[in-house]
Write a protein that holds these residues in place. Sequence first.
Motif, PDB file in Angstrom:
ATOM      1  N   TYR A  35     -31.554  36.716  34.306  1.00 54.09           N
ATOM      2  CA  TYR A  35     -30.960  37.764  35.139  1.00 54.09           C
ATOM      3  C   TYR A  35     -30.794  37.340  36.597  1.00 54.09           C
ATOM      4  O   TYR A  35     -30.346  38.139  37.429  1.00 54.09           O
ATOM      5  N   TRP A  56     -39.300  50.964  35.160  1.00 46.06           N
ATOM      6  CA  TRP A  56     -37.880  51.056  35.515  1.00 46.06           C
ATOM      7  C   TRP A  56     -37.714  51.471  36.969  1.00 46.06           C
ATOM      8  O   TRP A  56     -36.897  50.899  37.700  1.00 46.06           O
ATOM      9  N   LYS A  68     -30.119  46.399  36.463  1.00 46.25           N
ATOM     10  CA  LYS A  68     -30.189  46.954  35.106  1.00 46.25           C
ATOM     11  C   LYS A  68     -31.624  46.884  34.587  1.00 46.25           C
ATOM     12  O   LYS A  68     -31.973  46.045  33.754  1.00 46.25           O
ATOM     13  N   LYS A  70     -33.572  48.931  32.706  1.00 47.56           N
ATOM     14  CA  LYS A  70     -33.848  49.190  31.291  1.00 47.56           C
ATOM     15  C   LYS A  70     -33.445  47.991  30.436  1.00 47.56           C
ATOM     16  O   LYS A  70     -34.158  47.596  29.511  1.00 47.56           O
ATOM     17  N   GLU A  71     -32.290  47.428  30.751  1.00 54.21           N
ATOM     18  CA  GLU A  71     -31.790  46.276  30.009  1.00 54.21           C
ATOM     19  C   GLU A  71     -32.720  45.073  30.186  1.00 54.21           C
ATOM     20  O   GLU A  71     -33.020  44.349  29.229  1.00 54.21           O
ATOM     21  N   PHE A  72     -33.169  44.877  31.428  1.00 50.95           N
ATOM     22  CA  PHE A  72     -34.080  43.761  31.711  1.00 50.95           C
ATOM     23  C   PHE A  72     -35.389  43.910  30.941  1.00 50.95           C
ATOM     24  O   PHE A  72     -35.865  42.965  30.320  1.00 50.95           O
ATOM     25  N   LYS A  74     -35.911  45.624  28.252  1.00 49.49           N
ATOM     26  CA  LYS A  74     -35.629  45.445  26.830  1.00 49.49           C
ATOM     27  C   LYS A  74     -35.582  43.965  26.483  1.00 49.49           C
ATOM     28  O   LYS A  74     -36.107  43.537  25.443  1.00 49.49           O
ATOM     29  N   ARG A  75     -34.984  43.174  27.366  1.00 50.55           N
ATOM     30  CA  ARG A  75     -34.903  41.731  27.123  1.00 50.55           C
ATOM     31  C   ARG A  75     -36.288  41.094  27.172  1.00 50.55           C
ATOM     32  O   ARG A  75     -36.617  40.233  26.337  1.00 50.55           O
ATOM     33  N   GLU A  78     -37.885  41.890  23.908  1.00 51.17           N
ATOM     34  CA  GLU A  78     -37.308  41.081  22.831  1.00 51.17           C
ATOM     35  C   GLU A  78     -37.898  39.680  22.820  1.00 51.17           C
ATOM     36  O   GLU A  78     -38.279  39.158  21.756  1.00 51.17           O
TER      37      GLU A  78
END
Length: 217
Positions: A35, A56, A68, A70-72, A74-75, A78
């Motif tokens: 990111y 967040w 981002k 939430k996206e970060f 989530k990554r 993962e």
Amino acid sequence: MKNENIKAIVFDMDGVLLDSERITRLMWAKAGKEYGIDDVETAVRDCTGSSRPDQWVYLKKKYGEDFKAKEFRKRCSELFHEYVDENGLPPMPYSREILEYLRSQGYVLSLASSTQSVTVHKELKEAGMFDFFKTVTCGDQVEHSKPNPEIYLKACKSIGLDPSVCACVEDSPNGIRSAFIAGLKCIMVPDQIQPDEELSRYLWKCPSSLEGLKEFL
């Protein structure tokens, strides 16, 4: 000397019972490179022990409202689960032994983790530790997790005991602050973070490993 006033021990999970925070730091650093953000070490330290929604908010404050968050996260998650699926999630030294010891001494055992319930239950069961705990309180069961005291107050209520007769076992500043404000005696077993002068004022005991709990419990 044993403390006879303590009736229950409330454990954190990540970095206390399971060696997850070391892996978390590695995965946050990996995601940070993807990111294009720096100073991830500070971010993961400040977020350790807090809930996903609180993270967040922190990430947007640190990296800007357009980040981002939430996206970060989530990554990061993962990457963490990919690593654990391939390599497993090792227990912390003496974790199972200390649970067996404390149960044999008659303490009520509970768990208070900022991690989501589905993950906590899965990881504890895979480690063979789930059945040690009378209750398990997780991050998705409270509005605000650590350092807010809500999760520790809820954990103590779930076992029917006042926080004054409970001790926590934590490894993070957010966790210690949460338990201290809630009124528990605070035991810190440092993992990735060492207590500073401010945090040390909140601590009842600070053994170098879980085995050290046998000296006073």
